[in-house]
Design a protein around this motif. Structure first.
Motif, short mmCIF file in Angstrom:
data_model
loop_
_atom_site.label_atom_id
_atom_site.label_comp_id
_atom_site.label_asym_id
_atom_site.label_seq_id
_atom_site.Cartn_x
_atom_site.Cartn_y
_atom_site.Cartn_z
N TRP A 46 28.41 74.31 -87.45
CA TRP A 46 29.18 75.17 -86.39
C TRP A 46 30.16 74.49 -85.82
CZ3 TRP A 46 29.46 80.05 -85.49
CH2 TRP A 46 28.30 80.85 -85.57
N LEU A 47 30.19 73.23 -85.59
CA LEU A 47 31.24 72.32 -85.18
C LEU A 47 32.30 72.45 -86.00
CD1 LEU A 47 32.45 70.32 -83.24
CD2 LEU A 47 31.45 68.39 -84.58
N PHE A 55 39.28 75.14 -82.19
CA PHE A 55 38.76 74.59 -80.88
C PHE A 55 38.30 73.15 -81.03
CE2 PHE A 55 37.52 79.05 -81.20
CZ PHE A 55 37.56 79.54 -79.79
N ASP A 56 38.53 72.36 -79.80
CA ASP A 56 38.50 71.10 -79.59
C ASP A 56 37.30 70.69 -78.98
OD1 ASP A 56 39.25 68.34 -79.39
OD2 ASP A 56 40.19 68.71 -77.67
N PHE A 57 36.55 69.83 -79.80
CA PHE A 57 35.02 69.54 -79.07
C PHE A 57 35.38 68.00 -78.74
CE2 PHE A 57 34.28 73.25 -81.08
CZ PHE A 57 33.75 74.06 -80.23
N SER A 58 36.26 67.52 -77.95
CA SER A 58 36.43 66.15 -77.55
C SER A 58 35.54 65.17 -76.77
CB SER A 58 37.79 66.14 -77.01
OG SER A 58 37.65 66.53 -75.71
N GLY A 59 34.49 66.09 -76.32
CA GLY A 59 33.22 65.69 -75.46
C GLY A 59 33.84 65.41 -73.95
N ASP A 60 35.20 65.74 -73.59
CA ASP A 60 35.54 65.79 -72.35
C ASP A 60 34.93 67.16 -71.58
OD1 ASP A 60 36.72 65.84 -69.67
OD2 ASP A 60 38.76 65.66 -70.23
N TRP A 61 33.78 67.25 -71.02
CA TRP A 61 33.24 68.56 -70.45
C TRP A 61 34.27 69.19 -69.53
CZ3 TRP A 61 30.64 69.56 -74.18
CH2 TRP A 61 29.92 68.61 -74.68
N GLN A 62 34.91 68.51 -68.80
CA GLN A 62 36.00 69.13 -67.80
C GLN A 62 37.02 70.04 -68.58
OE1 GLN A 62 35.44 68.97 -64.35
NE2 GLN A 62 33.47 67.99 -64.82
N THR A 63 37.42 69.59 -69.76
CA THR A 63 38.54 70.27 -70.27
C THR A 63 38.07 71.14 -71.88
OG1 THR A 63 39.21 68.17 -71.64
CG2 THR A 63 40.27 68.66 -69.56
N ALA A 67 32.87 74.61 -75.29
CA ALA A 67 32.04 73.59 -76.02
C ALA A 67 31.12 73.22 -74.69
CB ALA A 67 32.61 72.48 -76.64
N CYS A 68 31.35 73.43 -73.27
CA CYS A 68 30.37 73.13 -72.44
C CYS A 68 29.41 74.07 -72.28
CB CYS A 68 31.05 72.97 -71.03
SG CYS A 68 30.20 72.43 -69.79
N LEU A 127 28.40 76.89 -69.80
CA LEU A 127 28.47 76.43 -68.34
C LEU A 127 29.58 76.19 -67.91
CD1 LEU A 127 25.42 73.87 -68.72
CD2 LEU A 127 25.16 76.34 -68.05
N ALA A 128 30.07 76.36 -66.57
CA ALA A 128 31.17 75.71 -65.90
C ALA A 128 31.10 74.43 -65.52
CB ALA A 128 31.30 76.58 -64.56
#
Length: 153
Positions: A46-47, A55-63, A67-68, A127-128
């Motif tokens: 899936w990733l 899509f970017d899944f950098s791991g920074d949940w704020q941006t 992916a969150c 999630l937000a």
């Protein structure tokens, strides 16, 4: 082979095939792919699919936007053992794309999609990042996922 070529070659009625390699160190003491590896390999497929769609899944949940998300449910049924090192595939599709949740289906199969080793589904909730409460999927994800939706039976 690219995922696009693999998908076209298999003539799937819906979804997409993503190639996945199995390595010797992923086999258990009986020489079979360990049951815990299947969900991990499906997640990697899936990733790869979403990254290929921009899509970017950098791991920074704020941006990271869509992916969150968290897993609400995972169901998997094992049909036959994977017992050799080779290239296989994961057939991925969307069963349902709701406002804040989605359900995807998957099959772990031969590279051409002909033989199924395991199949299942997973429910995700977006999630937000500020509140960790459900929030709607982006229009970008909705547009990128339309061709993955399984047609009604």
């Amino acid at each position: 082979m690219t995922t696009e070529a693999l998908s076209a070659a298999s003539a799937l009625p819906y979804g997409q095939l993503i190639p996945i390699g199995i390595h010797f160190d992923e086999l258990d003491a009986l020489g079979m792919l360990h049951n815990a590896r299947y969900p991990l390999l499906v997640e990697r497929a899936w990733l790869r699919l979403w990254q290929e769609r921009g899509f970017d899944f950098s791991g920074d949940w704020q941006t990271t936007g869509d992916a969150c998300n968290v897993v609400k449910e995972l169901r998997i049924t094992y049909e036959a053992p994977v017992n050799r090192v080779a290239t296989y595939a994961v057939h991925l599709w969307l069963e349902r794309l709701g406002t804040t949740s989605l359900t995807y289906g998957f099959r772990f199969c031969t590279a051409d999609g002909g033989v199924t080793y395991a199949h299942g589904s997973r429910v995700l909730i977006r999630l937000a990042p500020e509140t960790l409460r459900p929030t709607p999927w982006s229009e970008q994800l909705r547009a990128a996922g339309q061709d993955l939706l399984r047609p009604p039976e």
